[in-house]
Design an enzyme around this catalytic site. Structure first.
Site, PDB file in Angstrom:
ATOM      1  N   GLY A   1      36.131  36.816  35.008  1.00 14.78           N
ATOM      2  CA  GLY A   1      35.186  35.926  35.816  1.00 14.78           C
ATOM      3  C   GLY A   1      34.257  36.966  36.286  1.00 14.78           C
ATOM      4  O   GLY A   1      33.307  36.653  36.930  1.00 14.78           O
TER       5      GLY A   1
ATOM      6  N   ASP B   1      42.006  45.652  31.046  1.00 17.02           N
ATOM      7  CA  ASP B   1      41.534  46.847  31.517  1.00 17.02           C
ATOM      8  C   ASP B   1      42.004  46.856  33.021  1.00 17.02           C
ATOM      9  O   ASP B   1      41.173  47.340  33.885  1.00 17.02           O
ATOM     10  CB  ASP B   1      39.802  46.830  31.525  1.00 17.02           C
ATOM     11  CG  ASP B   1      39.130  48.260  31.862  1.00 17.02           C
ATOM     12  OD1 ASP B   1      39.818  49.261  31.601  1.00 17.02           O
ATOM     13  OD2 ASP B   1      37.972  48.076  31.687  1.00 17.02           O
TER      14      ASP B   1
ATOM     15  N   ALA C   1      29.180  48.294  30.327  1.00 13.37           N
ATOM     16  CA  ALA C   1      29.150  49.877  30.165  1.00 13.37           C
ATOM     17  C   ALA C   1      28.519  50.298  28.942  1.00 13.37           C
ATOM     18  O   ALA C   1      28.965  51.046  27.840  1.00 13.37           O
ATOM     19  CB  ALA C   1      30.391  50.537  30.408  1.00 13.37           C
TER      20      ALA C   1
ATOM     21  N   HIS D   1      33.895  40.671  35.080  1.00 12.49           N
ATOM     22  CA  HIS D   1      33.096  41.285  34.105  1.00 12.49           C
ATOM     23  C   HIS D   1      32.339  40.658  33.218  1.00 12.49           C
ATOM     24  O   HIS D   1      31.107  41.326  32.520  1.00 12.49           O
ATOM     25  CB  HIS D   1      34.037  42.255  33.110  1.00 12.49           C
ATOM     26  CG  HIS D   1      34.815  43.304  34.092  1.00 12.49           C
ATOM     27  ND1 HIS D   1      35.763  43.029  35.009  1.00 12.49           N
ATOM     28  CD2 HIS D   1      34.453  44.737  33.766  1.00 12.49           C
ATOM     29  CE1 HIS D   1      36.169  44.407  35.266  1.00 12.49           C
ATOM     30  NE2 HIS D   1      35.335  45.211  34.750  1.00 12.49           N
TER      31      HIS D   1
END
Length: 387
Positions: A247, A272, A219, A249
């Site tokens: 693995g 997250d 992002a 992101h």
């Protein structure tokens, strides 16, 4: 005086495991040395097992069926209990961009649970992920709730819930945010992310006091040789970089590159995680969003955009050892010392006298066998086969 003695373990100190006992008193580490004795202490035999600092998760939206944005105090306690089973001893509850009413309700529940001891991982306070974020890099953020920088709104939250907000993510290109960072960086840990900021704008934010990068590479505008953007500033600066090491992101090679660029003392592993962490595939929520989890991968039901993770800190430790090929001794600071320093937690992240008695006992497969938070055992495996 409440005392606890861990006897016979291999204790993590100065980047390696050494044979020692750990004596805890009133929630702090009193001594670390071989052959300690304390007749008035509860003694736990950890012979042959590894004792590491407890894991710290700076960025999580939930677990065990509980979404932070929808959680009451009991829900937050369920998250804390689950996190303890994963070796987490402290965490920030991440509040996804939402209405002012919901945000206040979240902060109220977090304030209630911050005082808990002995029920699970310690809730350090809130991480506000928004609402001062860029729509172009919103990820799972509801765009209609994003807004320009507004320090007065943040100060109202702080006035109503003093000491609750510890960490905040903002986008430095959003109008009003650069001025805001300069005003809040002294009393809050500021991260930049969800951002398409150019290189100069990102550097101005860092020089104004931003000290962390939210879920690095995700992002955000990525690096180009002619326009380094926020990604270039993240890699070049001394900021702490969050990394979601599930693995999905980040490719393992990206994790290795990040560590090579930043150094092992400037990367902090975060989960997250969303409410699906610890649960099977299915339909879940992330704030106002509907999320579908397939093969452990969480995505928005409407767009297929990745929406948090189902990662836990215990799995992150295992993944990082596998991704990097380094021994666990090298990896442990990414989950302990580094987030403690990023969040300005002076008494956490290392097993030294005077530090908080937050520890995780690991088995041969790096599996979590026992978690101790504030000198109290908050999780333990009963089955001897798990050793």
């Amino acid at each position: 005086m409440d005392k606890l003695l861990l006897r016979g373990g291999e204790v993590y100190q100065a980047g390696r495991f050494v044979r020692a006992d750990v004596l805890c008193a009133d929630g702090r580490i009193a001594a670390v040395a071989p052959g300690l004795c304390a007749d008035d202490a509860r003694t736990i035999d950890v012979t042959g097992l590894r004792v590491a600092p407890g894991f710290i998760d700076a960025h999580t939206h939930g677990a065990a069926g509980v979404d932070v944005n929808a959680a009451d105090a009991d829900g937050l306690r369920r998250i804390a209990a689950f996190f303890a089973s994963q070796g987490t001893t402290a965490f920030c509850a991440s509040v996804l961009t939402d209405t002012e009413e919901t945000t206040r309700r979240c902060l109220s529940g977090i304030r209630t649970v911050m005082g808990d001891r002995g029920r699970g991982a310690q809730l350090l306070g809130a991480h506000l992920e928004g609402p001062f974020l860029a729509g172009a890099y919103k990820g799972a953020m509801p765009e209609y709730l994003l807004r320009e920088g507004d320090v007065s709104l943040l100060r109202r939250y702080q006035s109503e819930f003093p000491g609750v907000i510890r960490y905040i993510t903002v986008s430095p290109e959003v109008p009003g945010v650069p001025e805001m960072i300069a005003q809040i960086a002294e009393d809050l840990v500021v991260a930049i992310g969800h951002s398409g900021a150019d290189y100069d704008t990102a550097w101005r934010a860092i020089r104004s006091g931003a000290r962390c990068i939210t879920h690095t590479f995700n992002a955000m505008r990525l690096f180009h040789q002619h326009e380094p953007a926020i990604m270039g500033a993240a890699l070049e600066s001394d900021c702490f970089c969050e990394a979601i090491c599930d693995g999905r992101h980040l490719h393992p090679g990206t994790v290795r590159m990040l560590l090579k660029c930043k150094g092992w003392d400037r990367v902090m592993a975060v989960t997250d995680s969303i409410m699906a962490a610890g649960l099977p595939d299915g339909e879940y929520k992330l704030g106002v969003n509907d999320v579908v989890v397939v093969d452990g991968d969480a995505k928005l039901a409407t767009t297929g955009v990745r929406a948090g993770s189902t990662l836990t800190t215990g799995q992150a430790l295992v993944n990082l050892v596998r991704f990097t090929g380094h021994p666990v001794e090298d990896v442990i600071p990414l989950l302990t010392r580094n987030p403690a320093r990023a969040l300005r937690l002076a008494h956490k992240g290392e097993l030294l006298p005077g530090m908080d008695a937050d520890m995780v006992v690991l088995g041969a497969r790096l599996n979590v066998l026992r978690t101790i938070a504030g000198g109290m055992s908050v999780y333990e495996v009963e089955e001897k086969s798990s050793l």
